[in-house]
Design an enzyme around this catalytic site. Structure first.
Site, PDB file in Angstrom:
ATOM      1  N   TYR A 112     -11.106  -7.190  13.280  1.00 16.03           N
ATOM      2  CA  TYR A 112     -10.770  -8.396  14.038  1.00 16.03           C
ATOM      3  C   TYR A 112     -11.463  -8.426  15.402  1.00 16.03           C
ATOM      4  CZ  TYR A 112      -6.980 -10.404  11.199  1.00 16.03           C
ATOM      5  OH  TYR A 112      -6.253 -11.027  10.227  1.00 16.03           O
ATOM      6  N   ASP A 120      -5.993  -0.950  -2.405  1.00 17.49           N
ATOM      7  CA  ASP A 120      -5.947  -1.730  -3.656  1.00 17.49           C
ATOM      8  C   ASP A 120      -4.727  -1.366  -4.490  1.00 17.49           C
ATOM      9  OD1 ASP A 120      -7.195   0.716  -3.960  1.00 17.49           O
ATOM     10  OD2 ASP A 120      -8.822   0.006  -5.246  1.00 17.49           O
ATOM     11  N   ASP A 123       1.331 -10.641   4.098  1.00 17.50           N
ATOM     12  CA  ASP A 123       1.497 -11.932   3.419  1.00 17.50           C
ATOM     13  C   ASP A 123       1.925 -11.716   1.967  1.00 17.50           C
ATOM     14  OD1 ASP A 123       0.821 -13.506   5.610  1.00 17.50           O
ATOM     15  OD2 ASP A 123      -0.387 -14.869   4.378  1.00 17.50           O
TER      16      ASP A 123
HETATM   17  C1  IPM Z   1      -1.101 -13.362  11.212  1.00 17.52           C
HETATM   18  C2  IPM Z   1      -2.098 -14.488  11.105  1.00 17.52           C
HETATM   19  C3  IPM Z   1      -3.176 -14.277  12.151  1.00 17.52           C
HETATM   20  C4  IPM Z   1      -3.907 -12.998  11.817  1.00 17.52           C
HETATM   21  C5  IPM Z   1      -4.159 -15.444  12.287  1.00 17.52           C
HETATM   22  C6  IPM Z   1      -3.430 -16.742  12.594  1.00 17.52           C
HETATM   23  C7  IPM Z   1      -5.220 -15.177  13.314  1.00 17.52           C
HETATM   24  O1  IPM Z   1      -2.608 -14.572   9.816  1.00 17.52           O
HETATM   25  O2  IPM Z   1      -0.490 -13.192  12.281  1.00 17.52           O
HETATM   26  O3  IPM Z   1      -0.920 -12.639  10.236  1.00 17.52           O
HETATM   27  O4  IPM Z   1      -4.831 -12.986  10.999  1.00 17.52           O
HETATM   28  O5  IPM Z   1      -3.554 -11.966  12.386  1.00 17.52           O
HETATM   29 MG    MG Z   2      -1.708 -13.275   8.442  1.00 17.83          MG
END
Ligand code: IPM
Ligand code: MG
Length: 351
Positions: free
Chosen positions: A139, A217, A245
């Site tokens: 990132y 994975d 997620d």
């Molecule tokens: C999260 C989101 C963020 C990330 C985005 C909005 C930049 O997906 O907080 O998980 O990728 O960290």
């Molecule tokens: Mg996210």
């Protein structure tokens, strides 16, 4: 001393769940005579609209001077072509405040178990925490390049960055079932090889906690196959983004999940896991629970106001047990009506 809370309502459903959450916060503050002051600032798309940047300087300064920060949600198609996207503001804020530890608890409660898209017997009793490194890795690594012919992203990790997040995970595990699963891609990536080595070293400081390693994975597979197996999962920034997620699907209601981001010292930031859901924004349909539970996390983790936190949770549980559920949980209760019911439960009940 009065606690200074900065609210960043943001975009999409962010403002409406923030309003609801803050009403509940005001109710509990009155009930317990908690001294706090909440000030809202533009951030994300709202920052772009107002100040031409997702993280206006006044917003950043207020966050730096705060005791805790509450964030609603950011982003939306409106800013797809913006010079700087709303997400850039979030990344810049995380970096500026050194919010390196992102904590995402995932639990499946018996009351809402039917919401899970997975088989009941697989998910029942699921209770784990994803500890995601938030200020390093791909990132933020440089060089970064994007042109017509080539694009470059760089993943870097320093030993200290790995140490502090792994330590954090072990400390959390000590308060739970004492198991850490470190997720990496050590069969391919150099950063993951260092990650695994440092995890082994840090583990020796915590003889009461068990450490296991999992390749990302297979971790992605096990997470939905045997979610009960996990207690504390610790991983780097991008893997943590993806796995959290994925994990949020297990309880079946993204609208219920809060998160906390901590630095070594300085204010922590609390926010729902979900995004800004522009499709339902302004329709009084959003589930405010993720925001309410983010506030609950703040009361506990930043201020130690545990009794107040508990009362909010109990009031929400009662309201949901009465069948008042928002659309994401198969109900038809509106955001405002849900919040009003929680406030009524808080005011009526003598706990
Ligand atoms: C999260 C989101 C963020 C990330 C985005 C909005 C930049 O997906 O907080 O998980 O990728 O960290
Ligand atoms: Mg996210």
């Amino acid at each position: 001393m009065k606690k200074k809370i900065v609210a960043l309502p943001g975009d999409g459903i962010g403002p409406e769940i923030m309003v609801g959450g803050l009403q509940i916060l005001a109710t509990i503050a009155a009930k317990f005579s908690l001294s706090l002051e909440v000030t809202s600032y533009p951030f994300g798309g709202a920052g772009i609209d107002k100040e031409n940047t997702p993280l206006p300087i006044q917003t950043l300064q207020a966050c730096q001077a705060a005791d805790a920060i509450l964030l609603g949600a950011i982003g939306g198609p409106k800013w797809n072509e913006a010079k700087e996207r709303p997400e850039q503001g979030l990344l810049a804020l995380r970096k500026a405040l050194q919010l390196y530890a992102n904590i995402r608890p995932i639990t499946v409660t018996d009351a809402l178990i039917d919401q899970s898209p997975l088989k009941k017997e697989r998910v029942q009793g699921t209770d784990f925490v994803v500890v995601r490194e938030l200020t390093g890795g791909i990132y933020f690594g440089t060089p970064r390049e994007l042109n017509e012919e080539q694009a470059v992203d760089t993943c870097t990790y320093k030993k200290e960055e790995i140490q502090r997040i792994i330590r954090k995970a072990f400390k959390i595990a000590q308060t739970r079932r004492k198991k850490v699963t470190s997720v990496d891609k050590a069969n391919v990536l150099a950063t993951s090889k260092l990650w695994r080595k440092v995890a082994e070293e840090v583990a020796t400081e915590f003889p009461d906690v068990t450490l296991e390693h999992q390749l990302v994975d297979s971790a992605a597979m096990l997470l939905i196959q045997q979610p009960r197996k996990f207690d504390v999962i610790v991983t780097e920034n991008l893997f943590g983004d993806i796995l959290s997620d994925e994990a949020s699907v297990i309880p079946g209601s993204l609208g219920m999940l809060p998160s906390a981001s901590h630095s070594e010292q300085g204010p922590s930031l609390y926010e729902p896991i979900h995004g800004s859901a522009p499709d339902i924004a302004g329709k009084n349909q959003a589930n405010p629970m993720s925001m309410i539970l983010s506030i609950v996390l703040m009361l506990r983790q930043s201020f130690g106001w545990n009794e107040a936190a508990k009362q909010i949770e109990t009031a929400c549980d009662r309201v949901m047990a009465q069948g008042m559920l928002t659309a994401d949980l198969g109900g038809s209760t509106g955001t405002k009506e849900f919040v009003a019911a929680v406030i009524k439960a808080l005011e009526e009940e003598e706990y």
